[in-house]
Motif scaffolding. Sequence first.
Motif, mmCIF file in Angstrom:
data_model
loop_
_atom_site.group_PDB
_atom_site.id
_atom_site.type_symbol
_atom_site.label_atom_id
_atom_site.label_comp_id
_atom_site.label_asym_id
_atom_site.label_seq_id
_atom_site.Cartn_x
_atom_site.Cartn_y
_atom_site.Cartn_z
ATOM 1 N N PHE A 79 12.986 -2.543 -39.049
ATOM 2 C CA PHE A 79 12.949 -2.823 -37.612
ATOM 3 C C PHE A 79 14.288 -2.385 -37.029
ATOM 4 O O PHE A 79 15.323 -2.991 -37.299
ATOM 5 C CB PHE A 79 12.709 -4.309 -37.338
ATOM 6 C CG PHE A 79 12.755 -4.646 -35.863
ATOM 7 C CD1 PHE A 79 11.752 -4.221 -35.011
ATOM 8 C CD2 PHE A 79 13.822 -5.369 -35.337
ATOM 9 C CE1 PHE A 79 11.799 -4.515 -33.657
ATOM 10 C CE2 PHE A 79 13.866 -5.669 -33.986
ATOM 11 C CZ PHE A 79 12.852 -5.245 -33.137
ATOM 12 N N HIS A 80 14.249 -1.297 -36.263
ATOM 13 C CA HIS A 80 15.444 -0.772 -35.614
ATOM 14 C C HIS A 80 15.363 -1.147 -34.133
ATOM 15 O O HIS A 80 14.576 -0.541 -33.391
ATOM 16 C CB HIS A 80 15.519 0.749 -35.779
ATOM 17 C CG HIS A 80 15.392 1.206 -37.205
ATOM 18 N ND1 HIS A 80 16.371 0.989 -38.150
ATOM 19 C CD2 HIS A 80 14.387 1.866 -37.849
ATOM 20 C CE1 HIS A 80 15.988 1.504 -39.309
ATOM 21 N NE2 HIS A 80 14.780 2.040 -39.155
ATOM 22 N N PRO A 81 16.114 -2.130 -33.699
ATOM 23 C CA PRO A 81 15.927 -2.702 -32.359
ATOM 24 C C PRO A 81 15.975 -1.690 -31.218
ATOM 25 O O PRO A 81 15.076 -1.666 -30.374
ATOM 26 C CB PRO A 81 17.062 -3.721 -32.255
ATOM 27 C CG PRO A 81 17.419 -4.062 -33.652
ATOM 28 C CD PRO A 81 17.192 -2.820 -34.440
ATOM 29 N N VAL A 82 17.011 -0.842 -31.179
ATOM 30 C CA VAL A 82 17.163 0.075 -30.044
ATOM 31 C C VAL A 82 16.063 1.125 -30.013
ATOM 32 O O VAL A 82 15.410 1.316 -28.975
ATOM 33 C CB VAL A 82 18.563 0.720 -30.054
ATOM 34 C CG1 VAL A 82 18.670 1.783 -28.958
ATOM 35 C CG2 VAL A 82 19.647 -0.340 -29.863
ATOM 36 N N PRO A 83 15.790 1.850 -31.113
ATOM 37 C CA PRO A 83 14.678 2.814 -31.078
ATOM 38 C C PRO A 83 13.329 2.160 -30.802
ATOM 39 O O PRO A 83 12.487 2.735 -30.084
ATOM 40 C CB PRO A 83 14.714 3.448 -32.480
ATOM 41 C CG PRO A 83 16.112 3.258 -32.946
ATOM 42 C CD PRO A 83 16.533 1.937 -32.383
ATOM 43 N N ALA A 84 13.108 0.957 -31.360
ATOM 44 C CA ALA A 84 11.835 0.268 -31.111
ATOM 45 C C ALA A 84 11.693 -0.078 -29.637
ATOM 46 O O ALA A 84 10.625 0.127 -29.030
ATOM 47 C CB ALA A 84 11.752 -0.991 -31.972
ATOM 48 N N LEU A 85 12.759 -0.594 -29.042
ATOM 49 C CA LEU A 85 12.719 -0.945 -27.619
ATOM 50 C C LEU A 85 12.546 0.302 -26.763
ATOM 51 O O LEU A 85 11.803 0.285 -25.770
ATOM 52 C CB LEU A 85 13.998 -1.685 -27.237
ATOM 53 C CG LEU A 85 14.070 -2.200 -25.796
ATOM 54 C CD1 LEU A 85 12.963 -3.213 -25.534
ATOM 55 C CD2 LEU A 85 15.441 -2.817 -25.513
ATOM 56 N N THR A 86 13.217 1.388 -27.158
ATOM 57 C CA THR A 86 13.092 2.644 -26.407
ATOM 58 C C THR A 86 11.653 3.127 -26.394
ATOM 59 O O THR A 86 11.116 3.526 -25.350
ATOM 60 C CB THR A 86 14.000 3.726 -27.018
ATOM 61 O OG1 THR A 86 15.363 3.283 -26.963
ATOM 62 C CG2 THR A 86 13.862 5.032 -26.273
#
Length: 440
Positions: A79-86
């Motif tokens: 779970f990669h927060p920034v890429p997932a949110l992007t």
Amino acid sequence: MSDRSDALFYLALIVLPVDGTVLGLYAPFWTPISPWLFLLYTAANWRELPRVYRRFRVWCLTPLVMVVLSALGWATVAFHPVPALTSLMAVVCAAACLTSLDIALRGKRLPWQDMVRTLIAAYWFAFAVGVVQWLAIRLDLGSVRTYFTHLMARPYGGLPSSPWGSGRPQFLFAEPSYIGMHLFGVLLPLMWMMRGRDGIYRRRLRDLIVVFSVGAVVMGAGVRIILDSLVALVIVIVERTSWHAADQRRQGIAELCGVMVLGAASMALNGRLNSIAANGMEGDGSFYARIWQSLAPLCGLLRQPIYLLTGYGAGNIADATHDGAAWSVHVLRTLRLDANTPAAWYARMTPDTVWTMSAYTSFLTEYGLIGLAVVIVLLIRHVSGLRMWNKTVTCWLVLVAYLYVQFEGYAFYAIPLFVWAVAEPETLARGPMRPAPSVR
């Protein structure tokens, strides 16, 4: 404007072609501004949301579906927060574009003429910027090229030291290959919507599209605008020709033959196209890169078939790329193609830097066959449910499907515009709308 929040909507239209500057927020391989303004406009008009939700329920719930599909990948891969949110915010912004159109045109009944005029002016300005960039390149105007080197996130017409190149105008787009997305994903459909309803705006849009596309080709903006223009020409000819009438059928066939001649001439006169025809995939580095950038994540899905249905999860394209890198390199070497550059690229990609340049590859990798099938089924069901299948809608859908092959921005406006226009086929032509069926 009906209230101050409408300034956000018009500002979003003004900066619609501004998707490659350092002023925008990063999305995979582009930095747009308008999607975020559409999102702010939706939030500012939250009282309209229940009505819009009743009409476009399934589209508003799409981001939630993508979160559910991502759960397996997040739990078992990473779970990669920034890429997932992007990634998820891009899906949200696409829904916000659809919502904004409905709020502005159906809810507030803002004058569509102002919107079309705004878009026409914005794209003429973008074209003028491209002319300035081209002149700066041809005349080697260092100060102008320096300015665009600092303004554009990835300058293609800036200083010779730019890693992205220095010889092509990119207008205000993230890269020159995105010209066709705007001309044929936004402006051409608007021209179709003007037919038989407002001849002046239809001619203005036609002139803008022709001048922009021809000018981009003449100024050497890239190969894709040539290919996109040829494909768009074929679709326009098919769409406007009444094939049941003998005279029009003969004219349509003659025009299609003319497009074939143009294609052959382009292949002969354009060095990059000629090189691809002569040397195959490796004839052009950019063309070849688009293939191997997609190959590794797709190989990752095949190597880990458990993720074929639900995907690796939002933000996990880099993980799929690393899983499929070895297979991808093996395939390239088996085909006797250069695999050293792709192997080095795969190795250095991170969740924050990876890209595929194809919406189909990215979406399939992140959300799997189920996620891709959901979008396709929703589009077909949307048109069928409203009984809107006709030649124009079919050609429009085919054109949109083609454009996303080499563009991965989920938040782009082509699909939301299509969905909204199918639901309101007469909105731009006749002002106040009659009651429309709920779109579920």
